[in-house]
Design a protein around this motif. Structure first.
Motif, PDB file in Angstrom:
ATOM      1  N   ASN A   1       0.821  -1.211   0.000  1.00  0.00           N
ATOM      2  CA  ASN A   1       0.000   0.000   0.000  1.00  0.00           C
ATOM      3  C   ASN A   1       0.851   1.254   0.000  1.00  0.00           C
ATOM      4  N   LYS A   2       2.088   1.142   0.490  1.00  0.00           N
ATOM      5  CA  LYS A   2       2.921   2.332   0.684  1.00  0.00           C
ATOM      6  C   LYS A   2       3.927   2.554  -0.440  1.00  0.00           C
ATOM      7  N   ILE A   3       4.211   1.526  -1.244  1.00  0.00           N
ATOM      8  CA  ILE A   3       5.304   1.653  -2.198  1.00  0.00           C
ATOM      9  C   ILE A   3       4.829   2.009  -3.594  1.00  0.00           C
ATOM     10  N   ASN A   4       5.676   2.709  -4.316  1.00  0.00           N
ATOM     11  CA  ASN A   4       5.420   3.048  -5.716  1.00  0.00           C
ATOM     12  C   ASN A   4       6.760   3.353  -6.362  1.00  0.00           C
ATOM     13  N   HIS A   5       7.414   2.311  -6.840  1.00  0.00           N
ATOM     14  CA  HIS A   5       8.750   2.499  -7.394  1.00  0.00           C
ATOM     15  C   HIS A   5       9.011   1.436  -8.445  1.00  0.00           C
ATOM     16  N   SER A   6       9.666   1.822  -9.524  1.00  0.00           N
ATOM     17  CA  SER A   6       9.885   0.911 -10.644  1.00  0.00           C
ATOM     18  C   SER A   6      10.834  -0.228 -10.306  1.00  0.00           C
ATOM     19  N   ASN A   7      11.617  -0.107  -9.221  1.00  0.00           N
ATOM     20  CA  ASN A   7      12.520  -1.184  -8.840  1.00  0.00           C
ATOM     21  C   ASN A   7      11.959  -2.060  -7.727  1.00  0.00           C
ATOM     22  N   LEU A   8      10.673  -1.914  -7.433  1.00  0.00           N
ATOM     23  CA  LEU A   8       9.972  -2.782  -6.491  1.00  0.00           C
ATOM     24  C   LEU A   8       8.810  -3.435  -7.225  1.00  0.00           C
ATOM     25  N   ILE A   9       8.610  -4.720  -6.985  1.00  0.00           N
ATOM     26  CA  ILE A   9       7.594  -5.466  -7.717  1.00  0.00           C
ATOM     27  C   ILE A   9       6.216  -4.848  -7.480  1.00  0.00           C
ATOM     28  N   ARG A  10       5.383  -4.834  -8.519  1.00  0.00           N
ATOM     29  CA  ARG A  10       4.088  -4.153  -8.451  1.00  0.00           C
ATOM     30  C   ARG A  10       2.952  -5.158  -8.299  1.00  0.00           C
ATOM     31  N   LEU A  11       2.077  -4.893  -7.343  1.00  0.00           N
ATOM     32  CA  LEU A  11       0.865  -5.681  -7.158  1.00  0.00           C
ATOM     33  C   LEU A  11      -0.226  -5.106  -8.049  1.00  0.00           C
ATOM     34  N   SER A  12      -0.850  -5.974  -8.891  1.00  0.00           N
ATOM     35  CA  SER A  12      -1.884  -5.472  -9.794  1.00  0.00           C
ATOM     36  C   SER A  12      -3.261  -6.036  -9.488  1.00  0.00           C
ATOM     37  N   GLY A  13      -3.343  -7.117  -8.686  1.00  0.00           N
ATOM     38  CA  GLY A  13      -4.655  -7.676  -8.396  1.00  0.00           C
ATOM     39  C   GLY A  13      -4.640  -8.606  -7.207  1.00  0.00           C
ATOM     40  N   ILE A  14      -5.852  -8.928  -6.687  1.00  0.00           N
ATOM     41  CA  ILE A  14      -5.994  -9.819  -5.534  1.00  0.00           C
ATOM     42  C   ILE A  14      -7.201 -10.725  -5.740  1.00  0.00           C
TER      43      ILE A  14
END
Length: 634
Positions: A395-408
């Motif tokens: 919920n807190k991260i937004n960075h291109s070098n951290l894996i992105r969650l797109s769905g649950i």
């Protein structure tokens, strides 16, 4: 008369030749590119001294984009640094005159751009501080809005005579529209300083500018590499607005030089849909609260996990409990899709279809499957038990070098997280000499990956609120996309440092991977961001040697810092440490740069955590290596 006629004909020919030249008609200025670090160069073919005074007017209203960073993070300090009016800065950014900006907020700075000799510029004043040089002033303090060449050109102080307290003039890069641009409706040129991951389409989309006009304004071709810490002129019909600078932007490291994308590749990097849009943030925060209070409150603490436990990529704590969500919670999950645009709620049937009913042929590793959703691949992770920690950090991260969650998804007591898919898999499958596929990474790829990981960790340590420690950095938790850019995964062990004395905390719950865990954590349960620095040092050692840390350490009780300290106790230790590197790899490494990286490793593996460098310092050091590597490669 004959001579006059000839002269007239020549003049007419030159005029029409120039008028039809792409450089004058189509391009406002040449792109500065990688020339900004060649401080002794006297060639201005790439505009390192400034943009040529070839516009319709010799003076015009112009705008800069400056990323706020202490001590230049208030209206007054930014205005003073860039010789702008505080009232204009506050007005155009829609803030009070006493306002402070958050770190890396894009601040719009109105300036008057004027011809000074043959170059456009706006003159600011700066008092030299301890440790400054022309390059650091241009690249660090002014964020590439000036160059070392321009600074030396306008000041009567040589680089060697630059002293603390000296007041110098800083020519800030700007330009006025050409006649052709003005005729096309372009009224302003915005000077934008790039960061890693920027590309033309995203920059122009942010400011509502035309991509083709922007390429022409900078004399660029489609697909040409855009380097970080350079400037682009953005043609605009209207002045920029504060609404264009409020969307998330990549954090700006404090580079002594530039961070770039390797030549020969497209400048287009992976740019991801922002997780932190306001609706998504609010929804995920609510989801985390619901999950925590309905299902995990009161759950007893787990038994201490063996310190030799190895966690696979994406893997978090597992709980055999198979509790189901009640109907209200399922209804709540269904309602998310109508609110959050970047987090989709999937049905179990959708994930079954994506993974061929979770077929073994789709299994990546552990409980992670490759799925195909709407024609695109995704990584689908099945989890049991407490997911609140991972939900909270995602919920807190937004960075291109951290894996992105797109769905649950939730079904029959199991959670399913849908992540972006890293097509080249974990770093562990590429760096070890004994990998079964014969995969291999070049020196430049290794340095880019190292820089990516360091930048991602720096973001976790310094740009999340509150700061976080990853706690499980290792080669299998670094995923590589199609361009071999690194994504940090497995955030299940990450924890906040909020409210901890000096950023340190104690635990008896020792979890991690043998060889990567710092001595203070193993021995005393001490947790701080220094754990990640140590693990990064181990990772970098593995990347350099092509050997797993366990094989490097040898004995059961020997740690990575023991290996390094033993070798480095004698003269020429860095060269001896190079002997750990496989001979076939040593041949492809630039020796001086490899030894420099070995020294970075040594500093990361200091036994005393307070002796280790911060991640932002490591980013600076690796930026130097990467820039020098580009020159070495060519």
């Amino acid at each position: 008369m004959a001579l006059l006629s000839i002269f007239s004909l020549i003049s007419t020919f030159v005029f029409f030749a120039l008028a039809s030249s792409p450089l004058v008609v189509l391009a406002q200025q040449p792109y500065v590119g990688l020339t900004t670090t060649a401080c002794t160069s006297t060639d201005n073919s790439s505009s390192q001294f400034g943009y040529t005074c070839n516009g319709l007017n010799r003076s015009c209203q112009s705008y800069l984009i400056f990323r706020s960073r202490s001590p230049y993070n208030t209206v007054s300090s930014v205005s003073a640094l860039l010789a702008s009016s505080p009232s204009q800065v506050s007005l155009i950014n829609s803030v009070a005159g006493s306002a402070s900006f958050s770190t890396d907020h894009l601040v719009i700075v109105p300036i008057t751009c004027s011809c000074s000799g043959q170059y456009y510029q706006e003159n600011a004043s700066y008092v030299v501080q301890s440790g400054d040089n022309y390059l650091s002033i241009a690249n660090n303090t002014y964020q590439a809005l000036s160059t070392c060449q321009a600074l030396q050109n306008v000041n009567n102080i040589s680089a060697s005579d630059l002293s603390v307290g000296a007041k110098i003039t800083v020519p800030v890069r700007c330009a006025c529209p050409t006649k052709n641009q003005s005729d096309a409706g372009i009224n302003y040129l915005l000077t934008y300083a790039t960061v890693a991951g920027d590309d033309i389409s995203d920059i122009t989309a942010r400011f509502g500018a035309d991509a083709t006009a922007t390429l022409k304004a900078n004399n660029l071709s489609v697909g040409e590499t855009i380097y970080a810490f350079t400037t682009l002129l953005i043609p605009m019909e209207n002045p920029p607005t504060s609404s264009q600078t409020t969307s998330p932007s990549p954090p700006l490291p404090s580079p002594p030089s530039i961070i770039t994308t390797p030549p020969g590749k497209s400048s287009k990097t992976w740019v991801y849909v922002t997780i932190g849009v306001l609706g998504g943030i609010a929804v995920i925060a609510v989801l985390g609260t619901v999950v925590f209070f309905k299902f995990f409150r009161g759950r007893t603490r787990r038994e201490k996990i063996d310190s030799t436990m190895v966690l696979d990529s994406f893997e978090a704590f597992e709980n055999p409990s198979n509790k189901k969500l009640d109907e209200d919670s399922l209804d709540f999950l269904d309602s998310i899709s109508s609110v959050a645009q970047s987090i989709k709620v999937y049905t179990y049937k959708e994930l079954q279809a994506a993974t061929e009913n979770f077929s073994s042929s789709c299994l990546i590793k552990g409980s992670v499957y490759r799925g195909k959703i709407n024609g695109d691949y995704a990584a689908i992770k099945k989890m049991n038990g407490d997911v609140s920690r991972e939900v909270d950090i995602l919920n807190k991260i937004n960075h291109s070098n951290l894996i992105r969650l797109s769905g649950i998804c939730f079904d029959e007591g199991h959670w399913y997280f849908v992540y972006e898919y890293a097509v080249n898999g974990p770093l562990s499958e590429w760096i070890y000499q004994n990998n079964s596929e014969g995969r291999f990474l070049t020196w430049m790829q290794r340095m880019q990956i190292a820089l990516d990981v360091a930048t991602g960790l720096d973001y976790l340590h310094h740009f999340t609120t509150p700061p976080h420690v990853h706690k499980n950095i290792k080669s299998s938790n670094i995923l590589l996309d199609g361009d071999f850019r690194a994504k940090i995964a497995s955030l299940g062990l990450a924890r906040s440092t909020e409210g901890e004395d000096g950023g340190f905390a104690l635990t008896r719950h020792i979890v991690g991977t043998k060889g990567y865990m710092a001595p203070e954590y193993l021995e005393n349960g001490l947790i701080s961001v220094n754990l990640d620095v140590y693990a990064f040092g181990v990772l970098l050692l593995e990347m350099m040697t092509g050997k797993e840390v366990i094989s490097l350490c040898g004995g059961e009780n020997m740690q990575a810092y023991d290996v390094v300290s033993l070798v480095l106790t004698e003269d020429g230790g860095h060269e001896r440490l190079m002997q750990l590197i496989d001979p076939s790899m040593r041949e492809m490494y630039p020796l001086d740069l490899a030894i420099y990286v070995i020294r970075i490793i040594e500093s990361c593996l200091k036994k005393n955590p307070s002796d280790r460098p911060a991640m932002d310092e490591i980013v600076q050091s690796l930026s130097k290596v990467f820039t020098a590597s580009l020159a070495w490669e060519h």
